[in-house]
Design an enzyme around this catalytic site. Sequence first.
Site, PDB file in Angstrom:
ATOM      1  N   LYS A 211      27.705  30.032  41.887  1.00 39.47           N
ATOM      2  CA  LYS A 211      27.725  31.337  41.212  1.00 39.47           C
ATOM      3  C   LYS A 211      26.420  31.689  40.485  1.00 39.47           C
ATOM      4  O   LYS A 211      26.230  32.833  40.073  1.00 39.47           O
ATOM      5  CB  LYS A 211      28.892  31.388  40.212  1.00 39.47           C
TER       6      LYS A 211
ATOM      7  N   HIS B 122      29.570  33.211  56.774  1.00 33.76           N
ATOM      8  CA  HIS B 122      30.687  32.270  56.798  1.00 33.76           C
ATOM      9  C   HIS B 122      31.991  32.979  56.437  1.00 33.76           C
ATOM     10  O   HIS B 122      32.050  33.727  55.474  1.00 33.76           O
ATOM     11  CB  HIS B 122      30.435  31.127  55.803  1.00 33.76           C
TER      12      HIS B 122
ATOM     13  N   PRO C 253      27.163  24.046  39.541  1.00 34.06           N
ATOM     14  CA  PRO C 253      26.922  24.607  40.882  1.00 34.06           C
ATOM     15  C   PRO C 253      28.172  24.739  41.764  1.00 34.06           C
ATOM     16  O   PRO C 253      28.116  25.401  42.803  1.00 34.06           O
ATOM     17  CB  PRO C 253      25.930  23.620  41.511  1.00 34.06           C
TER      18      PRO C 253
ATOM     19  N   TYR D  62      33.880  21.164  50.683  1.00 29.14           N
ATOM     20  CA  TYR D  62      33.961  20.659  49.300  1.00 29.14           C
ATOM     21  C   TYR D  62      34.991  19.546  49.319  1.00 29.14           C
ATOM     22  O   TYR D  62      36.131  19.764  49.739  1.00 29.14           O
ATOM     23  CB  TYR D  62      34.446  21.751  48.354  1.00 29.14           C
TER      24      TYR D  62
ATOM     25  N   TYR E 214      35.544  33.349  45.202  1.00 31.49           N
ATOM     26  CA  TYR E 214      34.420  32.689  45.889  1.00 31.49           C
ATOM     27  C   TYR E 214      33.499  33.715  46.544  1.00 31.49           C
ATOM     28  O   TYR E 214      32.268  33.587  46.494  1.00 31.49           O
ATOM     29  CB  TYR E 214      34.948  31.696  46.935  1.00 31.49           C
TER      30      TYR E 214
HETATM   31  C1  PHB Z   1      23.959  24.530  48.331  1.00 29.67           C
HETATM   32  O1  PHB Z   1      23.927  24.803  49.523  1.00 29.67           O
HETATM   33  O2  PHB Z   1      22.979  24.048  47.753  1.00 29.67           O
HETATM   34  C2  PHB Z   1      25.217  24.773  47.582  1.00 29.67           C
HETATM   35  C3  PHB Z   1      26.276  25.386  48.223  1.00 29.67           C
HETATM   36  C4  PHB Z   1      27.456  25.593  47.550  1.00 29.67           C
HETATM   37  C5  PHB Z   1      27.568  25.196  46.236  1.00 29.67           C
HETATM   38  C6  PHB Z   1      26.497  24.608  45.585  1.00 29.67           C
HETATM   39  C7  PHB Z   1      25.317  24.389  46.264  1.00 29.67           C
HETATM   40  O3  PHB Z   1      28.743  25.391  45.590  1.00 29.67           O
END
Ligand code: PHB
Length: 389
Positions: free
Chosen positions: A296, A72, A292, A200, A384
């Site tokens: 990280k 990505h 989450p 997000y 990130y």
């Molecule tokens: C996930 O795909 O489970 C996932 C992706 C990004 C995050 C947290 C969880 O920040």
Amino acid sequence: MFVQVVIIGGGPSGLLLAAKLAARGIDVIVLEQRTRKYVLSRIRAGVLETGTVNQLVEIGAGKNLLQNGLKHNGVFIATDEDMFHIDFKESIDKQVTVYGQTEVTKDLYELLDRRNIPIIHEAKVEKILDHTSSRPTVVYENNGQTKSVQCEFVIGCDGFHGISNKIIKRNQENPYLIQLPYGWLGILSETPPVEDELIYSRSSMGFALASMRSKSLSRYYVQVPTGENVGNWSDARFWESFKLRIPKHVRSNLITGPSIEKSIAPLRSYVANTMQEGHLLLCGDAAHIVPPTGAKGLNLAASDVYYAHEALVSYFFNNQLDKINEYSNKALMRVWKSMRFSWWMTRMFHHDPNQNPFEEKIGESELNHLKDSKLMQSVFSDNYTGLPY
Ligand code: PHB
Ligand code: APR
């Protein structure tokens, strides 16, 4: 029995470290309290930094990851009816790889099997003795019997609830713990992802995340209050709630379906005072927990393993304790930087019932700044995609 290094915990940090040490000819054993099936049933985040990918590839566990991981170039950030893109590739020429932690764990188990690196499952460590001496002993329960193994180093890769972090005196009173008043309700569904990259969303109904595991497997989350019961969430209720938290144009592309997994994870931040005492080192969730947001957790486990491996190799090959004694400071320096980023992202995206209107406005304004400033987007991208080791 004697081995050079006993690793407690067969999660990603324990397995990766075992593989790396064994590759240098260091004698290791992994003790894991659960069955392999249980460990592989845990669903965790799925975004890998370059440093994590490189370590997996270098050790020989990268074949599936390179074949099936999704590269990505950025992420989408949404508010109620608006969405913008942060392009890591354009701003700092970096990418992330979307590949589930469960798959990483599976690939590592296969590697350890191929190389005959011993893992004992259903081996619950009950005691760690003499860890401040040069010959600690690990006592564990296996098949109803109490067994012990002596070693030169014990590595606690046994997660937040394990035994290792509690043995270290300086960690018994720890100020670095924050419990957030919300958790994430996540579902896995065999549907194509709603977007090519992650979204997000900071919506007035609370946070939501659209993630994925592959082109046909999606992972979606919504923020829920602490104490929420997963049994109260039918799939229909989940989808309804998720749809209210994403912009209309995204909603119209969303394909819903039955969930194949549904669970709630609490959100907390925790950092141990120290990651080393004598001949005991901590790696991964045993030493720190991140919310989450930003994914990280696994990546920090991988950077700890990098530093721990470096320190142990220096001990076994040069007979030097200097790197062992530097391990905690070195690892914690990076841990705190990722901790800060996860905390910042978490606060910016979630609706917090304890926040006052002023703090709410600050969150909104941080997001606007991120949207309008290419500099902020570069800083976001830097964090990130993963800070250097
Ligand atoms: C996930 O795909 O489970 C996932 C992706 C990004 C995050 C947290 C969880 O920040
Ligand atoms: N004896 C043996 N094994 C134990 C013990 C014990 N007393 N206590 C815990 N364990 C095992 C657990 O069963 C678990 O499989 O330690 C393992 C720890 O694994 P993880 O929790 O996956 O921790 P870690 O390997 O550090 O991985 C970090 O996992 O939790 C996520 O967000 C986190 O992505 C990050 C990654």
